[in-house]
Design a protein around this motif. Structure first.
Motif, short mmCIF file in Angstrom:
data_model
loop_
_atom_site.label_atom_id
_atom_site.label_comp_id
_atom_site.label_asym_id
_atom_site.label_seq_id
_atom_site.Cartn_x
_atom_site.Cartn_y
_atom_site.Cartn_z
N ILE A 159 -7.66 -1.93 3.36
CA ILE A 159 -6.57 -2.89 3.53
C ILE A 159 -7.00 -4.05 4.40
CG2 ILE A 159 -4.29 -3.20 4.59
CD1 ILE A 159 -3.59 -0.38 3.65
N ALA A 193 0.84 -1.21 0.00
CA ALA A 193 0.00 0.00 0.00
C ALA A 193 0.87 1.25 0.00
CB ALA A 193 -0.91 0.00 1.21
N VAL A 212 -1.16 -7.92 2.43
CA VAL A 212 -0.91 -6.50 2.13
C VAL A 212 0.08 -5.94 3.14
CG1 VAL A 212 -1.91 -4.22 1.75
CG2 VAL A 212 -3.27 -6.28 1.28
N LEU A 230 1.94 -2.47 4.53
CA LEU A 230 1.74 -1.01 4.58
C LEU A 230 3.01 -0.36 5.13
CD1 LEU A 230 -0.09 1.57 4.58
CD2 LEU A 230 -0.74 0.93 6.91
#
Length: 433
Positions: free
Chosen positions: A350, A335, A360, A362
């Motif tokens: 997310i 992300a 995912v 971040l």
């Protein structure tokens, strides 16, 4: 400034990315155990000292030299950090009457402790995988356990007969060992002047272990010693030959090693080891056998049992030595959050993706907000992610996110923050298992 504390010598931290290799190995083992119908058992790392003295034998290297034993400062109980897994499993089986409904197939993964000189692949805190079959007396389960190890080597990418080789022996039954023991002691006494100090100490307590000596000066004496195989009765030979017949039918190559005795007192009938020439003197990577008397010896009702154990550190070292690498696990998406983008809808999107099975990563914002786009894209590329999810203030205000492929020349697309299901399916296309 306070003194920096360090781990105890021979007890190691396992940090990323090395820990990923351990996870891969453990996952491979668990998948294998499920295929064979084995269930997981977890026992305490601290047990009564008497468990190992009775189970392993007083005159063994482990009990005499290597155990971490201590008195409980609160009540004076004599306790020991477990040096191996089988005795604890048998204690648990007895304590909970676990064989009441029939035999069990069990496995464990966990740390063990032995106070010995740390060296590569052999540490004071080490980790073992073990498989134990309790309540079945036939040679079929002996063979199954060996075939299971063959399957494990194949799952890991090792070549049987090249990277690892199987050695097999039979220790017979107690009465057969007693007859052999008398003949062995007589032979060794006749050559007492050639025995080293360790052998002389074991001569009348555990002479079978002398056969496992690595002392070059004693090899001729050991080679000429009476062979236990010559003392085996019809039933013991039939059991051994039945195991060999299964291995032969399955195409598993092995060598009968009449000097193979293993390190614990509790073994009988089939014993085996997987050895390698790729780790120097530390040649054994897995070993086991039958221990039909241990359950009764530790206070339970008589029942047969057989099992094996392998050291994880040594196995991972072998895999590294032959060039086998664990699969690289990378996130599906990274992300990238632009400055000025409201955080709440980004985090909700997310989390929704993660709940759909998408991995995912971040990049956390600092005190002054998100890092520059260039810095974030650089980290996205380094993460190995296949997609960058670009959250900008205008896109998020419109309920959109930009999805940019990072590993091919695919086109950047816009996806709806509301249609998480379709988005998740797209992100997981080709995702590594």
């Amino acid at each position: 400034m306070a003194e920096t504390l360090q781990a105890i010598k021979g007890m190691n931290d396992i940090l990323p990315p090395e820990s990923a290799r351990w996870e891969w190995f453990e996952e491979t083992v668990r998948k294998l155990m499920r295929r064979y119908g084995y269930q997981n058992i977890r026992t305490p790392i601290v047990e009564p000292t008497a468990l190992f003295v009775r189970g392993l034998g007083e005159v063994t290297d482990i009990v005499e030299k290597e155990m971490y034993s201590f008195a409980d400062s609160l009540n004076g109980d004599q306790l020991t950090l477990r040096p191996e897994g089988t005795a604890g499993v048998v204690r648990a089986i007895n304590e909970h009457s676990f064989l009441y409904e029939g035999g069990k197939r069990l496995y464990y993964i966990g740390p063990m402790f032995r106070h010995e000189r740390p060296q590569k692949g052999r540490y004071r805190q080490f980790h073992q995988v073990g498989a134990e079959v309790l309540g079945f007396s036939g040679p079929d389960v002996d063979a199954e356990l060996i075939l299971m190890t063959v399957a494990l080597w194949q799952d890991l990418g090792l070549k049987v007969g090249e990277d690892v080789k199987l050695e097999l022996n039979s220790l017979g039954q107690p009465d057969e060992r007693r007859a052999h023991r008398e003949a062995l002691i007589k032979h060794l006494e006749a050559h007492a002047d050639l025995l080293d100090e360790e052998a002389r100490r074991r001569l009348h307590s555990n002479p079978l272990r002398i056969l496992d000596t690595k002392n070059p000066a004693m090899q001729a004496v050991v080679e000429a010693a009476p062979k236990l195989m010559d003392f085996l009765g019809e039933a013991s030979l039939a059991h051994f030959n039945a195991v060999r017949a299964v291995l032969g039918a399955a195409g598993v190559a092995y060598r009968v090693n009449t000097r193979l005795v293993r390190g614990m007192d509790y073994y009988n009938l089939t014993v085996f080891e997987w050895v390698t020439e790729r780790l120097g003197s530390q040649g054994t990577v897995c070993g086991g056998g039958r221990y039909d008397g241990l359950i009764e010896q530790l206070g339970g009702k008589p029942a047969p049992a057989v099992g094996w154990g392998l050291g994880m550190e040594r196995m991972l070292l072998l895999l590294q030595e032959v060039g086998i690498q664990a699969p690289v696990r990378t996130p599906d998406a990274f992300a990238v959050v632009m400055a000025g983008t409201p955080l709440a809808p980004v985090m909700v999107a997310i989390e929704s993706l993660r709940r759909c099975g998408v991995t995912v990563q971040l990049n956390p914002a600092g005190k002054e907000g998100p890092a520059s786009p260039k810095s974030q894209f650089k980290k996205a590329d380094a993460s190995g992610a296949r997609f960058a999810l670009v959250f900008g203030p205008d896109e998020v205000a419109q309920g959109q996110v930009s999805v940019k492929p990072l590993r091919d020349n695919g086109e950047q697309t816009q996806q709806s923050l509301q249609d998480i299901g379709a988005w998740a399916a797209m992100l997981q296309v080709g995702s590594p298992s």
